[in-house]
Design a protein around this motif. Structure first.
Motif, PDB file in Angstrom:
ATOM      1  N   ILE A 346       0.944  -1.389   0.049  1.00 51.99           N
ATOM      2  CA  ILE A 346      -0.641  -0.155   0.237  1.00 51.99           C
ATOM      3  C   ILE A 346       1.033   1.369  -0.082  1.00 51.99           C
ATOM      4  CG2 ILE A 346      -2.126   1.748   1.474  1.00 51.99           C
ATOM      5  CD1 ILE A 346      -1.579  -2.402   1.948  1.00 51.99           C
ATOM      6  N   ASP A 347       0.492   1.958  -0.633  1.00 51.41           N
ATOM      7  CA  ASP A 347       1.021   3.305  -1.273  1.00 51.41           C
ATOM      8  C   ASP A 347       0.919   4.620  -0.763  1.00 51.41           C
ATOM      9  OD1 ASP A 347       2.712   5.960  -1.682  1.00 51.41           O
ATOM     10  OD2 ASP A 347       3.501   4.546  -3.223  1.00 51.41           O
ATOM     11  N   PRO A 348       0.118   5.176   0.348  1.00 52.04           N
ATOM     12  CA  PRO A 348      -0.339   6.017   0.773  1.00 52.04           C
ATOM     13  C   PRO A 348      -0.192   7.241  -0.022  1.00 52.04           C
ATOM     14  CG  PRO A 348      -0.130   5.387   2.980  1.00 52.04           C
ATOM     15  CD  PRO A 348       1.126   4.482   1.862  1.00 52.04           C
ATOM     16  N   VAL A 349       0.855   7.891  -0.128  1.00 47.18           N
ATOM     17  CA  VAL A 349       1.258   8.915  -0.911  1.00 47.18           C
ATOM     18  C   VAL A 349       0.537   8.778  -2.437  1.00 47.18           C
ATOM     19  CG1 VAL A 349       2.927  10.498  -1.547  1.00 47.18           C
ATOM     20  CG2 VAL A 349       3.015   9.290   0.234  1.00 47.18           C
ATOM     21  N   GLU A 350       0.878   7.665  -3.484  1.00 50.24           N
ATOM     22  CA  GLU A 350       0.854   7.533  -4.697  1.00 50.24           C
ATOM     23  C   GLU A 350      -0.660   7.032  -4.491  1.00 50.24           C
ATOM     24  OE1 GLU A 350       2.019   8.552  -6.797  1.00 50.24           O
ATOM     25  OE2 GLU A 350       3.842   9.177  -5.991  1.00 50.24           O
TER      26      GLU A 350
END
Length: 489
Positions: A346-350
């Motif tokens: 999981i990439d919270p920024v992207e």
């Protein structure tokens, strides 16, 4: 004078007869006393040997051999055997001493094959199945009473062999009971003195059979207790290994809510999960179901967790991680074991989720409305085979990696089949559709609350039906960073 002398002679003869009578009685009494003392000594020695046999961690056949040997010593028989029943009520010989005659006539021509006869007879005895009620041995088993055959030539229950070595001249068979439980038949054949078996022999073997039945029962209890202790130790070690492998605490992530639970159906389960903090604020999450239970499954879990940590922290993508794990375990895993797994990054920024699936249950993704799009709840499909099932070239050719958007408010549910295949009292499965309904209904709540609602729904659906499999559930929910939430307020 003649009459006086005749009277003295008659008196002397009568006195001699009386003396001889009492001497004969004394001799018989002494012989009976000696026989009873011999029986007592033999039984005591037998009991001592059986206690040693029970106390030793030795194969059961050793105990059976002790029983047969004691019966032969007590009766002076040439041979003996012990027969025990199976679940089909067929009797099998488990211990033989001497050339104990087969209980059925041998095939024609067998007795003439002197070179192979001994080996053939041994194999015949070992393979013989005697039905309850068949022959002397079977009749003893069915009626529960001892049988003495001292005139076998006129007895149809006895097999008649032409070979003098196999000829039955006398046969004694006694049942073994512990309380009302039938344990087998101990039999001896052909006393060495050429005579038949006596009442003393019957008494001797009956006493031995009683003690033998008690010894077998005690051996069963000892072995059962040892197996329970081994099983308890196995389960305890497996539980400890499992406890060390699962995360003690979930990491705190600014833009992501995490909730995870694991509930075993037994003392030791086969599920696992992990959460790994990666560079650049990314989070790796994994959920898996290991086939099997106990130490073997726990050790396989340990291998998987170690490989996962190593490969994930190297920055590899989900498909590469699962491929590397398959390569790690394919040569170590047993043929009857495998692992299903999902690994997601999981990439919270992207605001993305990148995942690959190794034969595991399809993950559920709820996407909140954005712009003109409506709320959706769907499963994420991707190809992949379970870990440890196929070689790397086949696994790598099938595994598929997918990337999907994951915005604030979106919910990702990962679970094992213990959730969706939970059965209610009517035999109906909970199913993925019910899980998705709960996620839709509860998606506005936090990850912990969604997880609690899902578990409550599963338990309510199942009712009194106990879980048949482990249940593992992970809920991930995207959220706005804390600083943005404050500024917008």
């Amino acid at each position: 004078m003649v009459g006086f002398i005749a009277g003295l002679f008659v008196g002397a003869v009568c006195a001699w007869v009386v003396v001889q009578y009492f001497r004969q009685n004394m001799r018989l009494m002494n012989e009976e006393k000696q026989r009873l003392e011999q029986e007592r000594t033999l039984v005591l020695e037998f009991m001592h040997n059986l206690v040693e046999g029970v106390g030793e961690d030795s194969p059961r056949v050793d105990l059976y051999r002790r029983i047969v040997h004691a019966a032969i010593l007590g009766t002076g028989a040439v041979s003996g055997a012990l027969f025990v029943p199976d679940e089909r009520k067929k009797l099998h010989s488990v211990a033989i001493e001497g050339v104990f005659p087969p209980q059925r006539p041998l095939p024609p021509g067998t007795e003439e094959k002197l070179a192979t006869r001994a080996e053939f007879i041994r194999k015949t005895l070992e393979s013989e199945e005697i039905a309850f009620g068949e022959g002397v041995i079977g009749q003893v088993a069915s009626e529960g009473k001892e049988i003495v055959v001292n005139q076998p030539d006129s007895d149809d229950r006895v097999a008649h062999h032409r070979d003098p070595v196999l000829r039955i001249r006398a046969l004694l068979a006694v049942p073994m009971y512990f309380r009302k439980r039938f344990l087998g038949v101990v039999a001896v054949a052909n006393p060495s003195d050429g005579m038949g078996f006596t009442d003393t022999d019957v008494s001797m073997v009956s006493s031995l059979a009683e003690q033998a039945a008690l010894a077998i029962h005690n051996a069963d209890q000892v072995h059962l207790q040892m197996e329970r202790q081994r099983l308890d130790l196995d389960l305890s070690l497996a539980a400890n290994i499992q406890g060390m492998l699962l995360p003690n605490k979930l990491p705190e992530v600014k833009r992501l809510e995490l909730a995870a639970m694991y509930q075993t159906a037994q003392q030791v389960g086969g599920d696992m999960y992990n959460v790994i903090e990666l560079p650049l604020g990314k989070i790796g999450v994994a959920i898996a179901d290991v086939s099997g239970k106990g130490i073997a499954a726990s050790l396989l879990m340990a291998i998987c967790q170690t490989a996962l940590e190593h490969l994930a922290r190297d920055g590899k993508g989900p498909a590469q991680v699962l491929s590397g794990m398959n390569e790690e375990i394919i040569d170590e895993i047993r043929a009857d074991m495998f692992v299903t797994m999902i690994y997601a990054v999981i990439d919270p920024v992207e605001q993305t989720v990148q995942l690959a699936r190794a034969g595991h249950e399809l993950p559920v993704l709820l996407s909140v409305p954005s712009g003109n799009s409506a709320l959706t709840c769907r499963t994420i499909s991707s190809e992949g085979m379970a870990l440890g099932m196929v070689p790397s070239d086949i696994f790598d050719a099938v595994i598929e990696e997918v990337t999907v958007p994951f915005h604030p408010g979106d919910v990702l549910a990962l679970y094992t089949d213990g959730i969706t295949e939970r059965i209610n009292e009517d035999g109906v499965e909970y199913a993925t559709s019910r899980l998705m309904d709960v996620v839709r209904h509860e998606h506005r709540k936090g990850a912990e609350a969604i997880q609690s609602a899902l578990l409550a729904s599963v338990e309510s659906f199942a009712g009194a039906a106990a879980p048949a499999d482990d249940m593992t559930l992970m809920i991930l929910k995207g959220r706005e960073p804390v600083e943005n939430s404050k500024s917008s307020a």
